[in-house]
Design a protein around this motif. Sequence first.
Motif, mmCIF file in Angstrom:
data_model
loop_
_atom_site.group_PDB
_atom_site.id
_atom_site.type_symbol
_atom_site.label_atom_id
_atom_site.label_comp_id
_atom_site.label_asym_id
_atom_site.label_seq_id
_atom_site.Cartn_x
_atom_site.Cartn_y
_atom_site.Cartn_z
ATOM 1 N N ARG A 20 15.498 5.960 -4.164
ATOM 2 C CA ARG A 20 14.730 4.882 -3.506
ATOM 3 C C ARG A 20 15.468 3.543 -3.643
ATOM 4 N NH1 ARG A 20 9.999 2.557 -1.656
ATOM 5 N NH2 ARG A 20 9.049 0.888 -2.884
ATOM 6 N N GLU A 36 6.702 7.544 -7.674
ATOM 7 C CA GLU A 36 6.102 7.502 -9.025
ATOM 8 C C GLU A 36 5.546 8.857 -9.451
ATOM 9 O OE1 GLU A 36 3.097 4.454 -9.602
ATOM 10 O OE2 GLU A 36 4.546 2.997 -8.835
ATOM 11 N N SER A 87 12.048 4.513 2.512
ATOM 12 C CA SER A 87 11.649 3.340 1.718
ATOM 13 C C SER A 87 11.837 2.052 2.494
ATOM 14 C CB SER A 87 12.515 3.257 0.448
ATOM 15 O OG SER A 87 12.199 4.289 -0.431
ATOM 16 N N ASP A 103 5.272 1.371 2.710
ATOM 17 C CA ASP A 103 6.155 1.381 1.542
ATOM 18 C C ASP A 103 5.372 1.569 0.238
ATOM 19 O OD1 ASP A 103 8.919 1.283 0.658
ATOM 20 O OD2 ASP A 103 8.306 -0.546 -0.387
ATOM 21 N N ASP A 104 4.090 1.213 0.224
ATOM 22 C CA ASP A 104 3.263 1.496 -0.964
ATOM 23 C C ASP A 104 3.098 3.001 -1.102
ATOM 24 O OD1 ASP A 104 3.024 -1.189 -1.250
ATOM 25 O OD2 ASP A 104 0.921 -1.318 -0.627
ATOM 26 N N SER A 146 13.647 7.717 -8.139
ATOM 27 C CA SER A 146 13.627 6.255 -8.103
ATOM 28 C C SER A 146 15.030 5.699 -7.868
ATOM 29 C CB SER A 146 12.991 5.662 -9.359
ATOM 30 O OG SER A 146 13.717 6.050 -10.462
ATOM 31 N N SER A 160 6.288 4.380 -2.459
ATOM 32 C CA SER A 160 6.387 4.045 -3.877
ATOM 33 C C SER A 160 5.525 4.992 -4.732
ATOM 34 C CB SER A 160 5.985 2.576 -4.020
ATOM 35 O OG SER A 160 5.609 2.300 -5.304
ATOM 36 N N GLU A 177 11.291 9.345 0.229
ATOM 37 C CA GLU A 177 12.128 8.290 -0.367
ATOM 38 C C GLU A 177 13.149 7.675 0.596
ATOM 39 O OE1 GLU A 177 11.764 11.384 -1.451
ATOM 40 O OE2 GLU A 177 13.703 12.355 -1.185
#
Length: 338
Positions: free
Chosen positions: A214, A105, A115, A97-98, A211, A101, A112
């Motif tokens: 996500r 970003e 997630s 998940d990092d 985002s 992310s 996505e």
Amino acid sequence: MKIYRNCSLLPYNTFGVDGRCSALVEYDTEQELCDIMELVRNGELPLPLMQIGQGSNILFTRDFPGTLLHGRICGIQVLNSSDKEVWVKAGAGVVWDDFVSQCVENGWYGAENLSLIPGLTGSAAVQNIGAYGTEVKDIISSVRCLDIDDGVFKTFDINECGYGYRDSLFKKRRSLTVTSVTFKLSTVKCFNLSYSALQQAVLAQGAHSLSHIRDIVCSIRRSKLPDVSTLGSAGSFFKNPLVERSFFESLKQKWPDIPGFGDASGNGPVKLSAGWLIEKCGWKGKSLGRAGVYQKQALVLVNLSGATGEEIAALSRLVADDVFEKFGVSLSPEVLIL
Ligand code: EPU
């Protein structure tokens, strides 16, 4: 490299079952993995060997007699880019998940929908994780492994990875230990909204950015699946079974609302929803001792409090037996039962 002898399995499985392994080795680089192989050859670490990430797809029903290899190779690196795509390499030990992310970003499209799936990047490539209409194979370009049988590093192009539904070459050939994965992501806006609940939420909220998508995926996931930090589980316990279309049609005569997903041509096999079959057998929210069937998603088995792996496995056998008896459909575990 760190070697732990007679190590507890508790921090290494999301079901939260206890047990021990003879040894567990943490390594941070490919070189350290090669050094571990040398220790194995010298008899300093017990066999069998098994790679373990966060243990998010594993059920230990007994102590593990050999050595668990816990890879922590980190780093996310852009290798190349074109006007529409970017190639990004991630160490197998990067928390999945990092990675997602970071993609969000950086404006890299494709990861996505995956997630919040527990586990590491290397395990994602082994398991071909999937959710909300996307499978990780859709964004993988190549996978680098050490073959612990011959000590040679090999890079497999996406076409050589043998990917299928929750399946891969790396699942079949356990000697292949993934050390990094290269992804091909889009830098041009493109979303996969084929999963209807995601599409509806996106339309309802007027979501336009990565985002937002996500956030919506995370909220759908949280509404259906337990948080493994508070309730032990390994996500879906069984795979969704694939059956012949004629068999599906016969089931549909008896259960007209049975969900089935086939290809658009209307031919070929149909994927059934194991969660629906389990729910129809009355198991949703039920328990057997300290093991339970999650009340919000019947495909998920949970550790209610201090269950052993064998208790959870016993529940899984009962559930599968009932589904077979009622529908004539065999459920196979998605989770690796050891
Ligand atoms: N359903 C029920 N009752 C239930 C659960 C599901 O009737 O208790 C039926 C519903 O008809 C629902 C359908 O099953 O519409 C599908 O349910 P859901 O969308 O929750 O997905 P799933 O097929 O149960 C699969 C993956 C999940 C992934 C979701 C979303 C497998 C084994 N599981 O579950 O992956 O998050 O789709 O795409 O393919 C995992 O692999 O660990 C995992 C969580």
